[in-house]
Design a protein around this motif. Structure first.
Motif, PDB file in Angstrom:
ATOM      1  N   ARG A  11       0.814  -1.216   0.000  1.00  0.00           N
ATOM      2  CA  ARG A  11       0.000   0.000   0.000  1.00  0.00           C
ATOM      3  C   ARG A  11       0.848   1.267   0.000  1.00  0.00           C
ATOM      4  N   SER A  12       2.020   1.226   0.576  1.00  0.00           N
ATOM      5  CA  SER A  12       2.871   2.423   0.654  1.00  0.00           C
ATOM      6  C   SER A  12       3.337   2.900  -0.711  1.00  0.00           C
ATOM      7  N   ILE A  13       3.184   2.068  -1.743  1.00  0.00           N
ATOM      8  CA  ILE A  13       3.566   2.502  -3.091  1.00  0.00           C
ATOM      9  C   ILE A  13       2.776   3.739  -3.492  1.00  0.00           C
ATOM     10  N   ASP A  14       1.516   3.846  -3.031  1.00  0.00           N
ATOM     11  CA  ASP A  14       0.712   5.037  -3.313  1.00  0.00           C
ATOM     12  C   ASP A  14       1.414   6.298  -2.823  1.00  0.00           C
ATOM     13  N   ASP A  15       1.934   6.245  -1.592  1.00  0.00           N
ATOM     14  CA  ASP A  15       2.608   7.408  -1.014  1.00  0.00           C
ATOM     15  C   ASP A  15       3.893   7.738  -1.760  1.00  0.00           C
ATOM     16  N   MET A  16       4.664   6.709  -2.074  1.00  0.00           N
ATOM     17  CA  MET A  16       5.963   6.942  -2.701  1.00  0.00           C
ATOM     18  C   MET A  16       5.822   7.513  -4.102  1.00  0.00           C
ATOM     19  N   ILE A  17       4.799   7.068  -4.814  1.00  0.00           N
ATOM     20  CA  ILE A  17       4.578   7.596  -6.158  1.00  0.00           C
ATOM     21  C   ILE A  17       4.258   9.085  -6.102  1.00  0.00           C
ATOM     22  N   GLY A  18       3.548   9.509  -5.054  1.00  0.00           N
ATOM     23  CA  GLY A  18       3.203  10.908  -4.925  1.00  0.00           C
ATOM     24  C   GLY A  18       4.350  11.796  -4.481  1.00  0.00           C
ATOM     25  N   LEU A  19       5.455  11.196  -3.997  1.00  0.00           N
ATOM     26  CA  LEU A  19       6.553  11.983  -3.437  1.00  0.00           C
ATOM     27  C   LEU A  19       7.849  11.907  -4.234  1.00  0.00           C
ATOM     28  N   ILE A  20       8.034  10.863  -5.024  1.00  0.00           N
ATOM     29  CA  ILE A  20       9.289  10.665  -5.757  1.00  0.00           C
ATOM     30  C   ILE A  20       9.117  11.145  -7.196  1.00  0.00           C
ATOM     31  N   PRO A  21       9.932  12.082  -7.645  1.00  0.00           N
ATOM     32  CA  PRO A  21       9.796  12.609  -9.010  1.00  0.00           C
ATOM     33  C   PRO A  21       9.906  11.511 -10.062  1.00  0.00           C
ATOM     34  N   GLY A  22       8.984  11.531 -11.026  1.00  0.00           N
ATOM     35  CA  GLY A  22       9.026  10.583 -12.132  1.00  0.00           C
ATOM     36  C   GLY A  22       8.444   9.218 -11.843  1.00  0.00           C
ATOM     37  N   ALA A  23       8.026   8.962 -10.597  1.00  0.00           N
ATOM     38  CA  ALA A  23       7.481   7.648 -10.248  1.00  0.00           C
ATOM     39  C   ALA A  23       6.064   7.501 -10.803  1.00  0.00           C
ATOM     40  N   SER A  24       5.682   6.252 -11.118  1.00  0.00           N
ATOM     41  CA  SER A  24       4.346   5.979 -11.638  1.00  0.00           C
ATOM     42  C   SER A  24       3.958   4.548 -11.303  1.00  0.00           C
ATOM     43  N   TYR A  25       2.674   4.256 -11.438  1.00  0.00           N
ATOM     44  CA  TYR A  25       2.191   2.908 -11.151  1.00  0.00           C
ATOM     45  C   TYR A  25       2.728   1.888 -12.148  1.00  0.00           C
ATOM     46  N   GLU A  26       3.095   2.342 -13.330  1.00  0.00           N
ATOM     47  CA  GLU A  26       3.683   1.422 -14.313  1.00  0.00           C
ATOM     48  C   GLU A  26       5.092   0.984 -13.928  1.00  0.00           C
ATOM     49  N   GLN A  27       5.682   1.626 -12.914  1.00  0.00           N
ATOM     50  CA  GLN A  27       7.055   1.321 -12.502  1.00  0.00           C
ATOM     51  C   GLN A  27       7.073   0.697 -11.107  1.00  0.00           C
ATOM     52  N   SER A  28       6.257  -0.318 -10.906  1.00  0.00           N
ATOM     53  CA  SER A  28       6.211  -0.952  -9.583  1.00  0.00           C
ATOM     54  C   SER A  28       7.547  -1.573  -9.209  1.00  0.00           C
ATOM     55  N   GLY A  29       8.315  -2.007 -10.199  1.00  0.00           N
ATOM     56  CA  GLY A  29       9.638  -2.556  -9.915  1.00  0.00           C
ATOM     57  C   GLY A  29      10.552  -1.510  -9.304  1.00  0.00           C
ATOM     58  N   LEU A  30      10.525  -0.287  -9.850  1.00  0.00           N
ATOM     59  CA  LEU A  30      11.363   0.785  -9.300  1.00  0.00           C
ATOM     60  C   LEU A  30      10.930   1.168  -7.890  1.00  0.00           C
ATOM     61  N   MET A  31       9.623   1.074  -7.604  1.00  0.00           N
ATOM     62  CA  MET A  31       9.150   1.393  -6.256  1.00  0.00           C
ATOM     63  C   MET A  31       9.684   0.374  -5.245  1.00  0.00           C
ATOM     64  N   MET A  32       9.814  -0.875  -5.656  1.00  0.00           N
ATOM     65  CA  MET A  32      10.405  -1.878  -4.768  1.00  0.00           C
ATOM     66  C   MET A  32      11.881  -1.574  -4.527  1.00  0.00           C
ATOM     67  N   GLU A  33      12.575  -1.073  -5.545  1.00  0.00           N
ATOM     68  CA  GLU A  33      13.971  -0.675  -5.352  1.00  0.00           C
ATOM     69  C   GLU A  33      14.076   0.471  -4.354  1.00  0.00           C
ATOM     70  N   GLU A  34      13.141   1.417  -4.419  1.00  0.00           N
ATOM     71  CA  GLU A  34      13.147   2.526  -3.469  1.00  0.00           C
ATOM     72  C   GLU A  34      12.972   2.009  -2.043  1.00  0.00           C
ATOM     73  N   MET A  35      12.110   1.028  -1.836  1.00  0.00           N
ATOM     74  CA  MET A  35      11.950   0.413  -0.509  1.00  0.00           C
ATOM     75  C   MET A  35      13.253  -0.218  -0.043  1.00  0.00           C
ATOM     76  N   LEU A  36      13.909  -0.957  -0.932  1.00  0.00           N
ATOM     77  CA  LEU A  36      15.135  -1.657  -0.569  1.00  0.00           C
ATOM     78  C   LEU A  36      16.260  -0.679  -0.245  1.00  0.00           C
ATOM     79  N   GLN A  37      16.354   0.418  -0.992  1.00  0.00           N
ATOM     80  CA  GLN A  37      17.396   1.407  -0.719  1.00  0.00           C
ATOM     81  C   GLN A  37      17.207   2.052   0.651  1.00  0.00           C
TER      82      GLN A  37
END
Length: 500
Positions: A384-410
């Motif tokens: 669920r936190s992907i919703d928050d991260m997409i709204g805060l990280i420049p260039g993030a989108s729902y089509e890039q769920s893989g990149l959102m997982m990388e942001e969590m790992l970092q």
């Protein structure tokens, strides 16, 4: 305040820029000024020798801050190399996070067993929660760069204009009118404003700073002790030499999420094809990362989009679907925000009164949970936190769920931002920290399949079994339904199968 800070810095910045001399292919200072290698300059240095370089290697060189490391890497790269990766860095050897002691050779729930999510015992737990988050994530950063208390840095004049490192939690972050970034950092001793200038190499990382994450910053304190000028940013991150465990025995796991049983957009025919396919296979495990059913009253007007309007009947229908799957399979089930549990994370397991028709081979876990499959750790998190991260990280989108997982790992955290769309039940410890590194991070929620490989961790977002909803159509979200990801536990290679 922002413009005043920039005006205050103008003279110091001018003096610093005059002190720099260009020595190909880097720009670094003549005397006593903090060296900082630019990512673009590092990349160009490798391109001059017709080599591409992995971003992990670029970041490692920046953290080490050794200009001659580039030449040493190039000198040792085999002649047939196209892309320079972490294995080409001198002195880097593959390491594993912890060890594996298997009490059960097939499935072992390491964290997220029923009854472990706990409850909130008043506001006092919030203090413990944020201290635990800061201490654990801060220790991950200290293992690479050290750090000193903010109060000791600001009160002692001997540290003015001296290179130093501090570690803090982000209280606020904003962009100035001149395009620079200012982050307010806080530790247990005090707080300070950190300035990331847009003409400095650390600015690209600073653009991705979000509230409540823990970061380390290297730089210099201003002469009046009020502003810290950042030159380098550290996150808890994963070691560049991390390598995953692999199973010593044959076995394959199937990953799905977001079945949304009860919705009029649930793809029943596709599910039946999937069930028949599982019956003809020899797969050992099925992992479902939340939103088993569509739920009741989740959003306004939902009742008009339900074919099963009783929550008990929704779970009965899901249980019957699980009964039709091969009994030899272990089915690991965690909840999501549509399920009949509290919305705050960590979420407890589905209550017993709703699971009466679940077969005996179903293993109920919390959200999040860590499950050991033949020595391969899977971190299940609905996402669920992907919703928050997409709204805060420049260039993030729902089509890039893989990149959102990388942001969590970092950030080594499943839900770094507190107080937005993702409710968090603050306990004495932060259960959402990615402490023990998994081999697999399994998410869902966004209904769009995504795969990523980041420093030895495979990220899998398994899509959905629900076609596009009216809300998704309004938001221009195009799901990838009726797909599944199959993982070979011996090789950690994936296959994608579709049942549309």
């Amino acid at each position: 305040m922002s413009d005043a800070i920039i005006n205050y810095l103008h003279d110091d910045i001018t003096l610093i820029s005059r002190a720099y001399v260009k020595i190909k292919p880097y720009i670094f200072p003549v005397t006593n000024i903090l060296i900082m290698l630019d990512a673009q300059q590092i990349t160009l240095q490798f391109l001059e020798t017709k080599l591409q370089v992995h971003p992990d290697v670029v970041r490692y060189i920046q953290e080490q801050n050794e200009p001659d490391l580039i030449e040493r890497i190039i000198a040792q790269v085999p002649g047939d190399t196209i892309v320079v990766s972490s294995k080409h860095i001198p002195g880097i050897n593959a390491t594993r996070d912890g060890t594996r002691f298997l009490t059960d050779p097939s499935v072992e729930v390491i964290s997220g067993s029923p009854g472990t999510s706990g409850c909130v015992n008043g506001t006092s737990d919030y203090l413990h929660y944020f201290r635990d988050r800061y201490n654990r994530l801060g220790n991950m950063i200290r293992s690479r760069c050290g750090g000193m208390p903010i109060e000791a840095l600001t009160r002692n004049t001997r540290y003015r204009q001296e290179e130093s490192t501090l570690i803090g939690m982000v209280v606020e972050v904003k962009t100035t009118t001149n395009g620079h970034r200012i982050a307010e950092l806080e530790d247990s001793t005090g707080g300070i404003s950190v300035l990331f200038r847009k003409d400095r190499p650390a600015f690209s990382d600073a653009e991705r700073i979000i509230h409540d994450e823990v970061i380390g910053v290297k730089g210099k304190l201003s002469t009046d002790g009020k502003i810290f000028f950042a030159e380098q940013l550290y996150r808890p991150d994963i070691r560049i030499d991390n390598t995953p465990f692999k199973s010593e025995m044959p076995g394959k796991a199937v990953f799905i999420s977001d079945t949304h049983v009860g919705s009029n957009t649930f793809l029943e025919e596709c599910w039946n094809r999937f069930a028949d396919w599982l019956s003809d296979s020899e797969y050992s495990y099925l992992l479902i990362a939340g939103d088993l059913v569509d739920g009741i009253g989740i959003y306004p007007g939902q009742e008009s989009e339900l074919v099963i309007k009783n929550i008990y009947e929704q779970y009965d229908a899901f249980g019957e679907m699980m009964q039709d799957l091969p009994s030899r399979m272990k089915i690991i089930v965690s909840p999501g925000n549509h399920d009949v549990v509290r919305g705050a994370e960590p979420q407890p397991v589905i209550p017993q009164q709703f699971t009466k028709k679940f077969p005996s081979n179903c293993i109920l876990v919390e959200n999040p949970a860590v499950v050991n499959l033949q020595g391969v750790r899977v971190l299940m998190y609905h996402g669920r936190s992907i919703d928050d991260m997409i709204g805060l990280i420049p260039g993030a989108s729902y089509e890039q769920s893989g990149l959102m997982m990388e942001e969590m790992l970092q950030r080594r955290h499943l839900a770094p931002v507190y107080g937005r769309r993702t409710p968090i039940a603050a306990g004495k410890t932060d259960r959402l920290i990615i402490d023990q590194l998994p081999e697999i991070l399994h998410t869902g929620h966004v209904h769009i399949r995504g795969l990523t490989q980041y420093r030895g961790v495979l990220g899998i977002n398994a899509g959905t079994w629900q076609s596009q909803t009216a809300f998704q159509k309004q938001m221009n979200v195009n799901p990838t339904p009726a797909e599944t990801v199959v993982l070979d536990l011996q090789t950690l290679r994936t296959e994608i199968h579709t049942f549309m």
